[in-house]
Design a protein around this motif. Structure first.
Motif, PDB file in Angstrom:
ATOM      1  N   MET A   1      54.055  -2.589 107.092  1.00  0.00           N
ATOM      2  CA  MET A   1      55.013  -1.656 107.641  1.00  0.00           C
ATOM      3  C   MET A   1      55.078  -1.876 109.151  1.00  0.00           C
ATOM      4  O   MET A   1      54.068  -1.823 109.839  1.00  0.00           O
ATOM      5  CB  MET A   1      54.583  -0.225 107.327  1.00  0.00           C
ATOM      6  N   ASN A   2      56.257  -2.116 109.657  1.00  0.00           N
ATOM      7  CA  ASN A   2      56.482  -2.304 111.078  1.00  0.00           C
ATOM      8  C   ASN A   2      57.264  -1.098 111.597  1.00  0.00           C
ATOM      9  O   ASN A   2      58.458  -0.972 111.348  1.00  0.00           O
ATOM     10  CB  ASN A   2      57.249  -3.602 111.305  1.00  0.00           C
ATOM     11  N   LEU A   3      56.581  -0.185 112.288  1.00  0.00           N
ATOM     12  CA  LEU A   3      57.215   1.057 112.742  1.00  0.00           C
ATOM     13  C   LEU A   3      58.378   0.806 113.694  1.00  0.00           C
ATOM     14  O   LEU A   3      59.374   1.531 113.663  1.00  0.00           O
ATOM     15  CB  LEU A   3      56.195   1.969 113.414  1.00  0.00           C
ATOM     16  N   LEU A   4      58.269  -0.208 114.531  1.00  0.00           N
ATOM     17  CA  LEU A   4      59.358  -0.516 115.446  1.00  0.00           C
ATOM     18  C   LEU A   4      60.617  -0.905 114.683  1.00  0.00           C
ATOM     19  O   LEU A   4      61.719  -0.450 115.003  1.00  0.00           O
ATOM     20  CB  LEU A   4      58.939  -1.631 116.412  1.00  0.00           C
ATOM     21  N   HIS A   5      60.445  -1.704 113.641  1.00  0.00           N
ATOM     22  CA  HIS A   5      61.583  -2.112 112.810  1.00  0.00           C
ATOM     23  C   HIS A   5      62.185  -0.908 112.069  1.00  0.00           C
ATOM     24  O   HIS A   5      63.407  -0.744 112.032  1.00  0.00           O
ATOM     25  CB  HIS A   5      61.156  -3.183 111.814  1.00  0.00           C
ATOM     26  N   ILE A   6      61.340  -0.083 111.494  1.00  0.00           N
ATOM     27  CA  ILE A   6      61.809   1.094 110.764  1.00  0.00           C
ATOM     28  C   ILE A   6      62.572   2.022 111.711  1.00  0.00           C
ATOM     29  O   ILE A   6      63.670   2.489 111.397  1.00  0.00           O
ATOM     30  CB  ILE A   6      60.634   1.832 110.099  1.00  0.00           C
ATOM     31  N   PHE A   7      62.004   2.278 112.886  1.00  0.00           N
ATOM     32  CA  PHE A   7      62.651   3.153 113.856  1.00  0.00           C
ATOM     33  C   PHE A   7      64.005   2.581 114.278  1.00  0.00           C
ATOM     34  O   PHE A   7      65.014   3.291 114.271  1.00  0.00           O
ATOM     35  CB  PHE A   7      61.754   3.343 115.082  1.00  0.00           C
ATOM     36  N   ALA A   8      64.037   1.316 114.633  1.00  0.00           N
ATOM     37  CA  ALA A   8      65.279   0.683 115.081  1.00  0.00           C
ATOM     38  C   ALA A   8      66.349   0.735 113.995  1.00  0.00           C
ATOM     39  O   ALA A   8      67.519   1.049 114.269  1.00  0.00           O
ATOM     40  CB  ALA A   8      65.008  -0.765 115.489  1.00  0.00           C
ATOM     41  N   THR A   9      65.957   0.444 112.767  1.00  0.00           N
ATOM     42  CA  THR A   9      66.896   0.472 111.649  1.00  0.00           C
ATOM     43  C   THR A   9      67.450   1.870 111.436  1.00  0.00           C
ATOM     44  O   THR A   9      68.655   2.059 111.250  1.00  0.00           O
ATOM     45  CB  THR A   9      66.211  -0.027 110.357  1.00  0.00           C
ATOM     46  N   ASN A  10      66.580   2.865 111.496  1.00  0.00           N
ATOM     47  CA  ASN A  10      67.027   4.244 111.283  1.00  0.00           C
ATOM     48  C   ASN A  10      67.916   4.743 112.417  1.00  0.00           C
ATOM     49  O   ASN A  10      68.889   5.463 112.163  1.00  0.00           O
ATOM     50  CB  ASN A  10      65.841   5.174 111.072  1.00  0.00           C
ATOM     51  N   VAL A  11      67.603   4.391 113.646  1.00  0.00           N
ATOM     52  CA  VAL A  11      68.482   4.783 114.753  1.00  0.00           C
ATOM     53  C   VAL A  11      69.880   4.217 114.519  1.00  0.00           C
ATOM     54  O   VAL A  11      70.876   4.931 114.635  1.00  0.00           O
ATOM     55  CB  VAL A  11      67.917   4.318 116.122  1.00  0.00           C
ATOM     56  N   THR A  12      69.947   2.952 114.149  1.00  0.00           N
ATOM     57  CA  THR A  12      71.246   2.322 113.889  1.00  0.00           C
ATOM     58  C   THR A  12      71.964   3.009 112.735  1.00  0.00           C
ATOM     59  O   THR A  12      73.168   3.306 112.829  1.00  0.00           O
ATOM     60  CB  THR A  12      71.071   0.826 113.584  1.00  0.00           C
TER      61      THR A  12
END
Length: 75
Positions: free
Chosen positions: A1-12
């Motif tokens: 799990m990459n939190l930075l990726h999850i966060f970025a994807t969800n913001v988008t």
């Protein structure tokens, strides 16, 4: 799990769901458009204050920006 990726994807995803441009999201959050762009491209580690500002601008609880989603279960 990459939190930075999850966060970025969800913001988008939330930004697009709200029909917001990066510029409008930045304005609502009190941030610069290039900052939002770098967050969405996973180029920036983000502070808790900015997480809260973005969540408020997107009108979502901050924790929702950290929920991993599959393509079938976007919202």
């Amino acid at each position: 799990m990459n939190l930075l990726h999850i966060f970025a994807t969800n913001v988008t995803l939330y930004r697009k769901k709200g029909n917001l441009s990066q510029e409008k999201l930045a304005e609502l959050a009190g941030l610069h458009r290039t900052y939002i762009s770098s967050v969405e491209r996973e180029k920036r580690n983000i502070s808790i204050d900015n997480i809260q500002a973005i969540a408020e601008a997107l009108e979502v609880e901050p924790y929702k920006l950290f929920i991993e989603r599959d393509e079938e279960n976007v919202f």
